[in-house]
Design a protein around this motif. Sequence first.
Motif, PDB file in Angstrom:
ATOM      1  N   ILE A 296     -27.046  13.990  14.213  1.00  0.00           N
ATOM      2  CA  ILE A 296     -28.164  13.772  15.138  1.00  0.00           C
ATOM      3  C   ILE A 296     -29.496  13.829  14.376  1.00  0.00           C
ATOM      4  CG2 ILE A 296     -29.399  14.701  17.147  1.00  0.00           C
ATOM      5  CD1 ILE A 296     -26.726  13.419  17.823  1.00  0.00           C
ATOM      6  N   GLN A 302     -30.550  12.313  21.863  1.00  0.00           N
ATOM      7  CA  GLN A 302     -29.239  12.593  21.271  1.00  0.00           C
ATOM      8  C   GLN A 302     -28.131  11.735  21.876  1.00  0.00           C
ATOM      9  OE1 GLN A 302     -28.476  16.813  21.444  1.00  0.00           O
ATOM     10  NE2 GLN A 302     -30.309  17.348  20.265  1.00  0.00           N
ATOM     11  N   THR A 303     -28.116  11.612  23.193  1.00  0.00           N
ATOM     12  CA  THR A 303     -27.066  10.838  23.864  1.00  0.00           C
ATOM     13  C   THR A 303     -27.084   9.388  23.404  1.00  0.00           C
ATOM     14  OG1 THR A 303     -27.216  12.275  25.794  1.00  0.00           O
ATOM     15  CG2 THR A 303     -26.114  10.154  26.090  1.00  0.00           C
ATOM     16  N   LEU A 306     -25.415   8.898  20.060  1.00  0.00           N
ATOM     17  CA  LEU A 306     -23.948   8.897  20.112  1.00  0.00           C
ATOM     18  C   LEU A 306     -23.423   7.574  20.659  1.00  0.00           C
ATOM     19  CD1 LEU A 306     -22.891  12.465  21.316  1.00  0.00           C
ATOM     20  CD2 LEU A 306     -22.935  11.552  19.009  1.00  0.00           C
ATOM     21  N   TYR A 324     -20.407  15.482  16.538  1.00  0.00           N
ATOM     22  CA  TYR A 324     -21.831  15.273  16.252  1.00  0.00           C
ATOM     23  C   TYR A 324     -22.463  16.562  15.746  1.00  0.00           C
ATOM     24  CZ  TYR A 324     -22.620  17.180  21.004  1.00  0.00           C
ATOM     25  OH  TYR A 324     -22.643  17.968  22.137  1.00  0.00           O
ATOM     26  N   ASP A 332     -28.724  21.418  21.984  1.00  0.00           N
ATOM     27  CA  ASP A 332     -27.755  20.353  22.263  1.00  0.00           C
ATOM     28  C   ASP A 332     -28.043  19.791  23.651  1.00  0.00           C
ATOM     29  OD1 ASP A 332     -25.610  18.724  22.742  1.00  0.00           O
ATOM     30  OD2 ASP A 332     -24.071  20.214  22.302  1.00  0.00           O
ATOM     31  N   VAL A 334     -26.882  16.574  24.693  1.00  0.00           N
ATOM     32  CA  VAL A 334     -26.029  15.404  24.901  1.00  0.00           C
ATOM     33  C   VAL A 334     -25.490  15.381  26.328  1.00  0.00           C
ATOM     34  CG1 VAL A 334     -23.828  14.339  24.256  1.00  0.00           C
ATOM     35  CG2 VAL A 334     -25.398  15.152  22.486  1.00  0.00           C
TER      36      VAL A 334
END
Length: 414
Positions: A296, A302-303, A306, A324, A332, A334
């Motif tokens: 990341i 972040q999402t 991915l 990740y 975090d 995500v």
Amino acid sequence: MIRFTHTADIHFGMENYGKIDPKTGVHTRLLDFNRALSFCIDYAIKEKVDFFLFSGDAYKTAHPSPTQQKMLLQCFLRLYKAHIPVVIIVGNHDNALSFGKANSLELFGDLPLDGFYVIAKPTTLTLQTTNGPVQIVGIPWPTRNAISISDKHMQKSAGEITEYISHAVVHIIKDAALKLDPTIPAVLAGHLTVSNGIFSGSEKRAIYGTDPIFLPSQLAIQPFDYVALGHLHRYQNLNPNGYPAIIYSGSIERIDFGERKETKGFCIVSIPEKNKASHEFIPTPSRPFIQIEVTIEPGKPQTEQLIAAISTYDITDAVVKIIYHVPDDQKDSVDLKAVQHACARAMHIVGIIPIRKVVARERRIGAAKVTMELPELLTIYFDNKPELTNKKEALIEKTLQLLDECRTEQECAE
């Protein structure tokens, strides 16, 4: 010319990933392994091979389900109907741990049908094929049961017994080789561990030190024309510059993510005349295992990072694992549901796993400093979670196992 199929490590019952197929009620991974074996048998029938050699480990355990047994029986009966003899070497997964119990492949030897040869103890077999005779020295998995209960070995350590078994099997192979007709093609078939063999994924975790180990020079001896092995899941030739070839055909399907980069298949072996054997590796249709690893980047959603990484892979019908790495100074954030939606074309998502650097922490006990390792940190964490008291040991063991698997896969990637 003698031609035969060499395969091994079918492992029916390996259902660590996947789901129940709604059409058949059977686990998708069992269907995967059945598809791979069926492909192998289709090829053998099409090529009209002289015999079918299976070098052990038909099931995941020595106690297969009725469904698993039915599928294997249906596959092998197709060879019987095509008049192709089946030679079966008993592997370690096929053997019950308790002394005196039947192995999971024994029933094939008890069928009132000609053409099934189950080798559960060292045996020399001369098989009469349509293209002439072939000699097969079969060495099943060297079980400890018989030797461990002998009064002669009661005081020996596990390591000493393992070494004794190795020497005993080498003597058996040499003795069998001396009794063979040097003018007739000969095959050494076994379920064994060779010292220079390369292990796959999950196999790396506790093999050395427990298996009897054999040197290539102890197997590649005259008058053998081919050494057909099972046990290691990666296809490999351990005697590439010599004769005979020492071949692990490998598993017919992927077992876990440690095998994701390996091509799975079986071998077709040709012996046109004595001392002229060759083989060809034939890939089987296997389920894709895709591991997507993302670091990341700070300051970016972040999402979305991915999902962008997922879009670069063809994950259709694949088993997918997403890892990740989250920066130390970031939370975090995500959206797991969004990532799962992006993986809708996959057959199964193993996990969407965040990784942070494991930092050894220090805490003061009086004036002293104690540096804690991960097992100790986990113990302290779960000690502070009363609701998890009954599950503490299992959770710690599973966490360490996952960490071990991640490290193994990193080694494979390197």
